[in-house]
Scaffold this motif. Structure first.
Motif, PDB file in Angstrom:
ATOM      1  N   GLN A  22       0.840  -1.191   0.000  1.00 24.91           N
ATOM      2  CA  GLN A  22       0.000   0.000   0.000  1.00 24.91           C
ATOM      3  C   GLN A  22       0.877   1.244   0.000  1.00 24.91           C
ATOM      4  O   GLN A  22       1.820   1.360   0.793  1.00 24.91           O
TER       5      GLN A  22
ATOM      6  N   ALA B  22     -19.030   9.268  -3.489  1.00 20.78           N
ATOM      7  CA  ALA B  22     -18.077   8.388  -4.167  1.00 20.78           C
ATOM      8  C   ALA B  22     -16.817   9.150  -4.534  1.00 20.78           C
ATOM      9  O   ALA B  22     -16.857  10.367  -4.740  1.00 20.78           O
ATOM     10  N   PRO B  23     -15.698   8.467  -4.629  1.00 18.64           N
ATOM     11  CA  PRO B  23     -14.469   9.135  -5.091  1.00 18.64           C
ATOM     12  C   PRO B  23     -14.633   9.642  -6.520  1.00 18.64           C
ATOM     13  O   PRO B  23     -15.309   9.019  -7.343  1.00 18.64           O
TER      14      PRO B  23
ATOM     15  N   PHE C 232      -7.065  10.604  -2.216  1.00 20.32           N
ATOM     16  CA  PHE C 232      -6.441   9.278  -2.277  1.00 20.32           C
ATOM     17  C   PHE C 232      -5.550   9.183  -3.507  1.00 20.32           C
ATOM     18  O   PHE C 232      -5.946   9.604  -4.599  1.00 20.32           O
TER      19      PHE C 232
ATOM     20  N   LEU D 257      -5.789  -0.693  -9.081  1.00 24.86           N
ATOM     21  CA  LEU D 257      -5.161   0.316  -8.243  1.00 24.86           C
ATOM     22  C   LEU D 257      -5.065  -0.129  -6.797  1.00 24.86           C
ATOM     23  O   LEU D 257      -6.015  -0.692  -6.249  1.00 24.86           O
TER      24      LEU D 257
ATOM     25  N   PHE E 268      -4.719   1.687  -3.314  1.00 22.50           N
ATOM     26  CA  PHE E 268      -4.908   3.039  -2.808  1.00 22.50           C
ATOM     27  C   PHE E 268      -4.174   3.265  -1.498  1.00 22.50           C
ATOM     28  O   PHE E 268      -4.028   2.357  -0.669  1.00 22.50           O
ATOM     29  N   GLY E 269      -3.725   4.508  -1.314  1.00 21.22           N
ATOM     30  CA  GLY E 269      -3.181   4.923  -0.042  1.00 21.22           C
ATOM     31  C   GLY E 269      -4.295   5.115   0.978  1.00 21.22           C
ATOM     32  O   GLY E 269      -5.481   4.990   0.661  1.00 21.22           O
ATOM     33  N   GLN E 270      -3.903   5.469   2.189  1.00 19.38           N
ATOM     34  CA  GLN E 270      -4.875   5.567   3.281  1.00 19.38           C
ATOM     35  C   GLN E 270      -5.649   6.874   3.271  1.00 19.38           C
ATOM     36  O   GLN E 270      -6.598   7.036   4.012  1.00 19.38           O
ATOM     37  N   GLY E 271      -5.230   7.808   2.412  1.00 20.22           N
ATOM     38  CA  GLY E 271      -5.967   9.056   2.265  1.00 20.22           C
ATOM     39  C   GLY E 271      -5.372  10.215   3.051  1.00 20.22           C
ATOM     40  O   GLY E 271      -4.741  10.023   4.093  1.00 20.22           O
TER      41      GLY E 271
ATOM     42  N   TYR F 198     -14.440  -2.874 -11.324  1.00 22.83           N
ATOM     43  CA  TYR F 198     -13.659  -3.105 -10.111  1.00 22.83           C
ATOM     44  C   TYR F 198     -14.571  -3.049  -8.889  1.00 22.83           C
ATOM     45  O   TYR F 198     -15.492  -2.234  -8.827  1.00 22.83           O
TER      46      TYR F 198
ATOM     47  N   TYR G 118     -14.293  -2.483  -4.697  1.00 21.72           N
ATOM     48  CA  TYR G 118     -13.457  -2.049  -3.584  1.00 21.72           C
ATOM     49  C   TYR G 118     -14.285  -2.100  -2.302  1.00 21.72           C
ATOM     50  O   TYR G 118     -15.503  -2.047  -2.325  1.00 21.72           O
TER      51      TYR G 118
ATOM     52  N   GLN H 255     -14.464  -0.150   1.526  1.00 18.11           N
ATOM     53  CA  GLN H 255     -13.984   0.976   2.319  1.00 18.11           C
ATOM     54  C   GLN H 255     -14.576   0.879   3.713  1.00 18.11           C
ATOM     55  O   GLN H 255     -15.777   1.075   3.902  1.00 18.11           O
TER      56      GLN H 255
ATOM     57  N   GLY I 279      -9.028   3.776   3.775  1.00 21.88           N
ATOM     58  CA  GLY I 279      -8.867   3.909   2.332  1.00 21.88           C
ATOM     59  C   GLY I 279      -9.655   2.858   1.590  1.00 21.88           C
ATOM     60  O   GLY I 279     -10.463   2.128   2.153  1.00 21.88           O
ATOM     61  N   LEU I 280      -9.406   2.796   0.303  1.00 21.86           N
ATOM     62  CA  LEU I 280     -10.102   1.865  -0.574  1.00 21.86           C
ATOM     63  C   LEU I 280      -9.297   0.588  -0.712  1.00 21.86           C
ATOM     64  O   LEU I 280      -8.141   0.617  -1.121  1.00 21.86           O
TER      65      LEU I 280
ATOM     66  N   PHE J 110      -8.810  -2.903  -2.587  1.00 21.41           N
ATOM     67  CA  PHE J 110      -9.148  -3.623  -3.819  1.00 21.41           C
ATOM     68  C   PHE J 110      -9.646  -5.025  -3.505  1.00 21.41           C
ATOM     69  O   PHE J 110      -9.043  -5.741  -2.689  1.00 21.41           O
TER      70      PHE J 110
ATOM     71  N   TYR K   5     -11.280  -7.579  -9.890  1.00 15.42           N
ATOM     72  CA  TYR K   5     -11.313  -6.816 -11.126  1.00 15.42           C
ATOM     73  C   TYR K   5     -11.832  -7.722 -12.248  1.00 15.42           C
ATOM     74  O   TYR K   5     -11.478  -8.891 -12.313  1.00 15.42           O
TER      75      TYR K   5
ATOM     76  N   LEU L 143     -17.764  -0.382  -2.814  1.00 12.83           N
ATOM     77  CA  LEU L 143     -17.788   0.514  -3.973  1.00 12.83           C
ATOM     78  C   LEU L 143     -17.462  -0.251  -5.243  1.00 12.83           C
ATOM     79  O   LEU L 143     -16.577  -1.100  -5.262  1.00 12.83           O
TER      80      LEU L 143
ATOM     81  N   PHE M  55     -16.741   5.832 -10.169  1.00 15.00           N
ATOM     82  CA  PHE M  55     -17.248   5.105  -9.024  1.00 15.00           C
ATOM     83  C   PHE M  55     -18.757   5.249  -8.884  1.00 15.00           C
ATOM     84  O   PHE M  55     -19.339   6.308  -9.174  1.00 15.00           O
TER      85      PHE M  55
END
Lengths: 113, 113
Positions: A2, A41-42, A87, A101, A103-106, B33, B35, B37, B42-43, B45, B48, B91, B104
């Motif tokens: 991550q 949603a993102p 993110f 993808l 994702f980072g923790q935000g 995809y 995800y 949360q 974070g998101l 995965f 996919y 998501l 998303f």
């Protein structure tokens, strides 16, 4: 695997600038940036591809250092609407250009009047 | 045009029950995809799809989780024998063939009592 984002949170006044960093320990093919407002949603902001290509919104810029596996998102002259959680999503070299993808923790950004 | 839709928007279930979460991607988007949360996180995965096939299921937390996609369109994520730690927002995102931007859906908030 991550990616690590920094800072975790930042508070700004309108008009101030901010930089959000994303760092990975793996070789990256691309870095994506998304913003998520509370309860929503993102939303896509920008993609940076290996080799220097960038696609995104006009008022937001970013950089991608392929050697260091790092990306930075630059928010200039911040507006109230910039508030939200940012993110970074990283696509690893060798993932086969699948768009998968990690994702980072935000990073939570709050812009105050 | 229509965006990604997900149903139900909220699902409350009892521990041990099975749940199905649905995702309708944007027409013409080949990649899909899933995800997860968790609150304030974070998101993560999960899986996919490229067309109807799932070349990457590496993110599914356990064998209680499965997903399918039919007709290159609608996808269903099934969680069997739900546990309290499954509580999260799930998501779904879809992407056109260039895999650049992921769109998303609004998510399904799952609560396991």
């Amino acid at each position: 695997q991550q990616p690590v984002q920094s800072p975790q949170a930042v508070i700004l006044r309108e008009g101030e600038d901010a930089v959000i960093n994303c760092s990975s320990s793996k070789a990256l093919y691309s870095v994506h940036w998304y913003r998520q407002k509370h309860g929503e949603a993102p939303v896509f902001l920008m993609i940076l591809l290996k080799g220097g290509e960038q696609k995104g919104h006009e008022k937001i810029s970013a950089s991608f250092n392929e050697k260091k596996q790092q990306s930075s998102l630059y928010l200039t002259a911040s507006q109230l609407s910039y508030s939200g959680t940012y993110f970074c999503g990283t696509e690893l070299v060798g993932s086969g250009n699948t768009g998968k993808l990690i994702f980072g923790q935000g990073t939570t950004l709050q812009v105050k009047p | 045009g229509a965006g990604v839709s997900q149903s139900p928007s909220n699902k409350v279930t009892e521990k041990g029950k099975d749940v199905e979460l649905r995702c309708d991607p944007i027409s013409g988007h080949t990649a899909l995809y899933w995800y997860r949360q968790s609150l304030g996180q974070g998101l993560e995965f999960l899986i996919y799809f490229q067309g109807n096939s799932a070349p990457d299921k590496s993110g599914l937390p356990s064998d209680r989780f499965s997903a399918e996609r039919t007709g290159g369109s609608v996808s269903t994520l099934t969680i069997q024998r739900t546990q309290q730690e499954d509580s999260a927002v799930y998501l779904c995102a879809s992407s056109p063939p260039n895999y650049n931007e992921q769109f998303f859906g609004p998510g399904t908030r799952l609560t396991v009592l």
